[in-house]
Design a protein around this motif. Structure first.
Motif, mmCIF file in Angstrom:
data_model
loop_
_atom_site.group_PDB
_atom_site.id
_atom_site.type_symbol
_atom_site.label_atom_id
_atom_site.label_comp_id
_atom_site.label_asym_id
_atom_site.label_seq_id
_atom_site.Cartn_x
_atom_site.Cartn_y
_atom_site.Cartn_z
ATOM 1 N N LEU A 1 2.324 11.862 -14.074
ATOM 2 C CA LEU A 1 3.160 11.996 -12.770
ATOM 3 C C LEU A 1 2.809 11.198 -11.875
ATOM 4 O O LEU A 1 1.684 11.081 -11.655
ATOM 5 C CB LEU A 1 3.422 13.343 -12.252
ATOM 6 N N VAL A 2 3.497 9.952 -11.240
ATOM 7 C CA VAL A 2 3.115 9.308 -10.513
ATOM 8 C C VAL A 2 3.926 9.311 -9.054
ATOM 9 O O VAL A 2 5.111 9.179 -9.294
ATOM 10 C CB VAL A 2 3.207 7.759 -11.033
ATOM 11 N N SER A 3 3.170 9.579 -7.898
ATOM 12 C CA SER A 3 3.935 9.635 -6.905
ATOM 13 C C SER A 3 3.425 8.542 -5.445
ATOM 14 O O SER A 3 2.481 8.337 -5.478
ATOM 15 C CB SER A 3 3.578 11.088 -6.276
ATOM 16 N N ALA B 1 4.756 0.937 -21.225
ATOM 17 C CA ALA B 1 5.127 0.908 -19.708
ATOM 18 C C ALA B 1 4.009 0.319 -18.926
ATOM 19 O O ALA B 1 2.790 0.809 -19.322
ATOM 20 C CB ALA B 1 5.838 2.267 -19.376
ATOM 21 N N LEU B 2 4.360 -0.090 -17.735
ATOM 22 C CA LEU B 2 3.194 -0.507 -16.569
ATOM 23 C C LEU B 2 3.435 0.044 -15.340
ATOM 24 O O LEU B 2 4.887 0.309 -15.058
ATOM 25 C CB LEU B 2 3.461 -2.066 -16.625
ATOM 26 N N VAL B 3 2.563 0.554 -14.759
ATOM 27 C CA VAL B 3 2.538 1.172 -13.464
ATOM 28 C C VAL B 3 1.722 0.407 -12.547
ATOM 29 O O VAL B 3 0.263 0.442 -12.767
ATOM 30 C CB VAL B 3 2.002 2.754 -13.456
ATOM 31 N N ARG B 4 2.062 -0.444 -11.691
ATOM 32 C CA ARG B 4 1.393 -1.460 -11.158
ATOM 33 C C ARG B 4 1.361 -1.013 -9.495
ATOM 34 O O ARG B 4 2.244 -0.859 -8.983
ATOM 35 C CB ARG B 4 1.995 -2.723 -11.146
ATOM 36 N N THR B 5 0.224 -0.784 -8.719
ATOM 37 C CA THR B 5 -0.072 -0.567 -7.380
ATOM 38 C C THR B 5 -0.508 -1.798 -6.782
ATOM 39 O O THR B 5 -0.699 -3.074 -7.390
ATOM 40 C CB THR B 5 -0.935 0.618 -7.192
ATOM 41 N N ALA B 6 -0.930 -1.749 -5.624
ATOM 42 C CA ALA B 6 -1.363 -2.939 -4.978
ATOM 43 C C ALA B 6 -2.508 -3.552 -5.385
ATOM 44 O O ALA B 6 -2.597 -4.700 -5.472
ATOM 45 C CB ALA B 6 -1.708 -2.715 -3.268
ATOM 46 N N GLU C 1 0.960 -1.072 0.060
ATOM 47 C CA GLU C 1 0.119 -0.075 -0.042
ATOM 48 C C GLU C 1 0.727 1.305 0.016
ATOM 49 O O GLU C 1 1.858 1.540 0.629
ATOM 50 C CB GLU C 1 -0.849 0.099 1.170
ATOM 51 N N GLY C 2 0.483 2.143 -0.848
ATOM 52 C CA GLY C 2 1.350 3.345 -1.074
ATOM 53 C C GLY C 2 2.559 3.447 -1.905
ATOM 54 O O GLY C 2 3.463 4.318 -2.078
ATOM 55 N N SER C 3 2.875 2.134 -2.540
ATOM 56 C CA SER C 3 3.937 1.885 -3.531
ATOM 57 C C SER C 3 3.419 1.743 -4.752
ATOM 58 O O SER C 3 2.340 1.214 -5.027
ATOM 59 C CB SER C 3 5.065 1.025 -2.847
ATOM 60 N N TRP D 1 -5.990 11.431 -9.693
ATOM 61 C CA TRP D 1 -6.783 10.228 -9.013
ATOM 62 C C TRP D 1 -5.836 9.625 -8.041
ATOM 63 O O TRP D 1 -4.479 9.726 -8.266
ATOM 64 C CB TRP D 1 -7.390 9.330 -10.003
ATOM 65 N N ALA D 2 -6.632 8.817 -6.973
ATOM 66 C CA ALA D 2 -5.545 8.136 -6.161
ATOM 67 C C ALA D 2 -5.721 6.595 -6.191
ATOM 68 O O ALA D 2 -6.774 6.272 -6.222
ATOM 69 C CB ALA D 2 -5.522 8.498 -4.838
ATOM 70 N N TRP D 3 -4.954 5.502 -6.404
ATOM 71 C CA TRP D 3 -5.044 4.222 -6.350
ATOM 72 C C TRP D 3 -4.080 3.695 -5.167
ATOM 73 O O TRP D 3 -2.688 3.902 -5.291
ATOM 74 C CB TRP D 3 -4.862 3.606 -7.595
#
Length: 600
Positions: free
Chosen positions: A471-473, A346-351, A330-332, A440-442
């Motif tokens: 931008l991904v934070s 590219a892929l951006v994978r969250t939890a 979570e949070g990463s 948005w937030a995931w």
């Protein structure tokens, strides 16, 4: 050329089939069965056959070749018996065996000499030679000799899934054969014999389906749940009717129309099976220990052992059939710069969410990065759906694989800067235009679109100028900036609007490292620790430009090139990323392609 008469003959037959059979998909299947041209089968048909587990039938398989050799041997034996002189010279059974072998070799050459054809020819050849010499080797030894000969003649065959599937299928049938209880079968009635043959056929199919399922999961991360039923219908139809008609059509072309009608009927049945819920089971690529456990469990289920011992194989299959893929906390998030050559993906994978940024290039009418790279990668990672597909702009090296990706993977929402008239617009689900200011937030990870402005869409612009910048934070403050193909003017505008807010630890370098981008002011504003360049090996555009690379390195950024690093994987908080070509090097990689890459 004149030195390749077999290839010219194959091409003539293929062309004749395409002229006679007007349905291109059906014609491709007949061409594959007649001359082994698997490339003639269209993408949609391959997907149907793969999802129903009958893809092995849609090429010259060992079953087809063995049947052909047996029929040819019968014909040679009958003809040989018509001459007393020939029978006095060579016994008819011996002549039939060698005649069948020669016909099998001719058929295998006509079919393109693939691995299944080689394996079958060498096994038939070994049996014929041993019978002629009066020897009798165990069947497993004959199979081992055939595998040795194939690998000696073509060492690269060991890298083909077909090699292992082909030999494993025969090996499983050998080791799973129960003790024969066929005493007295000669006295059975014809109906009883037919029932016995049918039961043996069902048993063979069950063994092949269960035994090859672990290998299918290993190679393709999926297995057809309806494969047993589909093969029960397809094997007799394709082997006994469609394939012989496809071959006889060489002499009597009207038979191709009949064969085509049978293929159409089969496709309708397979389409019904493929549409059933849960027709295909898929899972992430399993670790080595789970693969070993699954393969051992599959073999244990098929060995002629007491059922109490066989059932131990079921729990051994579970780690392979349902592995638990690693996900960010979570949070990463996890960032993957995919190696698609000259293009971006590219892929951006969250939890619990997945974003795909661009889909790479289209390299040919029937080949693109979506089908060849992204879809297999997502399957290997155990990704069931894409939560957001973000297409930065319309250039083909960024959206070339989108159609294939949309056809193969569930996409829940999409965003892009594509014009309303773009062909992809009709296929993009829940689409919205990307505009600066969208947030948005995931799972504790923040996402923000920085470019283009809403007003930018209202006036004529180069496609690059409309690139969606994301931008991904992460919660720990580390950030990734995905810049698409923006050029100097857009970089200047971004710096003026955002200034220090552009700072990011990882930058997906704009426009593949072109001289039109990566201005000094932009690099200073972002101040990346890692600058990732997605460009093709020996790119004809010269990407990345040496002076651009020099600008990044002069400011302390580590430049990572996909043509040398391969795919690059990074998670916030890690001391560095992971270059796939360093983790899994291949002996055919040029030394210059795997040097100067970062450590773990």
């Amino acid at each position: 050329g004149a030195a390749h008469p077999v290839e010219r003959w194959r091409q003539q037959i293929r062309d004749a089939i395409l002229v006679r059979v007007h349905d291109a998909g059906v014609a491709g299947v007949l061409a594959a069965l007649a001359v082994g041209d698997q490339a003639a089968i269209e993408r949609d048909e391959w997907a149907l056959y793969r999802n129903t587990g009958v893809a092995h039938l849609m090429s010259i398989s060992g079953l087809h070749l063995t049947m052909f050799a047996w029929l040819a041997g019968l014909g040679v034996g009958l003809a040989w018996r018509q001459s007393t002189r020939l029978m006095l010279a060579v016994p008819a059974p011996t002549a039939a065996r060698w005649g069948g072998l020669l016909c099998a070799v001719a058929y295998a050459l006509l079919a393109g000499w693939g691995v299944p054809a080689q394996r079958t020819v060498f096994m038939i050849g070994a049996v014929v030679l041993l019978r002629t010499l009066g020897l009798r080797w165990p069947t497993p030894l004959v199979l081992l000799v055939a595998a040795l000969v194939v690998s000696l003649l073509d060492p690269w065959a060991l890298l083909q899934p077909g090699f292992w599937l082909s030999f494993a299928a025969v090996g499983l049938l050998i080791v799973s054969e129960p003790v024969s209880r066929a005493a007295g079968t000669a006295a059975q009635t014809l109906p009883a014999r037919l029932r016995a043959v049918g039961a043996q056929g069902l048993r063979t199919q069950a063994v092949a389906t269960l035994g090859l399922a672990p290998l299918s999961m290993l190679f393709f991360q999926q297995v057809s749940v309806v494969g047993f039923v589909a093969n029960v219908a397809a094997i007799p139809l394709v082997t006994l009717l469609v394939t012989p008609l496809a071959l006889l059509g060489v002499l009597a072309p009207p038979l191709w129309s009949l064969a085509g009608a049978l293929v159409q009927g089969l496709n309708a049945v397979l389409g019904f099976l493929a549409a059933l819920p849960g027709a295909v089971w898929s899972a992430a690529a399993a670790p080595a220990w789970a693969v070993a456990s699954g393969l051992l469990g599959g073999a244990l289920l098929l060995l002629p052992l007491p059922w109490r011992l066989r059932l131990l194989g079921l729990p051994m299959l579970l780690p392979l059939l349902a592995p638990a893929p690693e996900r960010p906390s979570e949070g990463s998030f996890e960032f993957v710069a995919v190696d698609v050559g000259q293009g971006t993906a590219a892929l951006v994978r969250t939890a619990r969410h997945l974003l795909v940024y661009d889909t790479g290039p289209q390299t040919a009418p029937e080949a693109d990065a979506g089908e060849r790279v992204l879809v297999p990668l997502l399957r290997a990672r155990g990704e069931k759906a894409i939560d957001l597909l973000l297409l930065s702009h319309r250039d083909s090296d960024h959206v070339g694989g989108a159609a294939s990706l949309l056809a193969a993977v569930s996409v829940r929402a999409s965003s892009s800067s594509l014009a309303d008239t773009h062909p992809l617009q009709a296929r993009l689900p829940a689409h919205r235009r990307c505009d600066a200011g969208q947030r948005w937030a995931w799972d504790g990870v923040q996402f923000e679109v920085l470019h283009p402005l809403t007003s930018d869409h209202a006036r004529p612009q180069k496609p690059n100028a409309l690139s969606c910048v994301l931008l991904v934070s992460a919660a720990n403050g580390q950030r990734a900036l995905l810049a698409g193909d923006i050029e100097a003017d857009q970089e200047t505008a971004l710096v003026a609007r955002a200034g220090g807010a552009l700072r990011a630890d990882m930058l997906l370098v704009p426009h593949h490292g072109s001289r039109t981008s990566s201005t000094a002011a932009f690099i200073d504003a972002v101040a990346p620790r890692w600058a990732v360049v997605q460009a093709g090996y020996r790119s004809r555009f010269g990407h990345p430009a040496p002076d651009v690379v020099a600008r990044y390195t002069a400011r302390g950024a580590e430049v990572l090139r996909s043509d040398r690093c391969g795919a690059w994987v990074w998670r916030p908080g890690a001391s560095g990323g992971r270059c796939q070509r360093r983790v899994a090097p291949r002996y055919w990689h040029h030394p210059g392609m795997v040097t100067s890459v970062p450590s773990e």
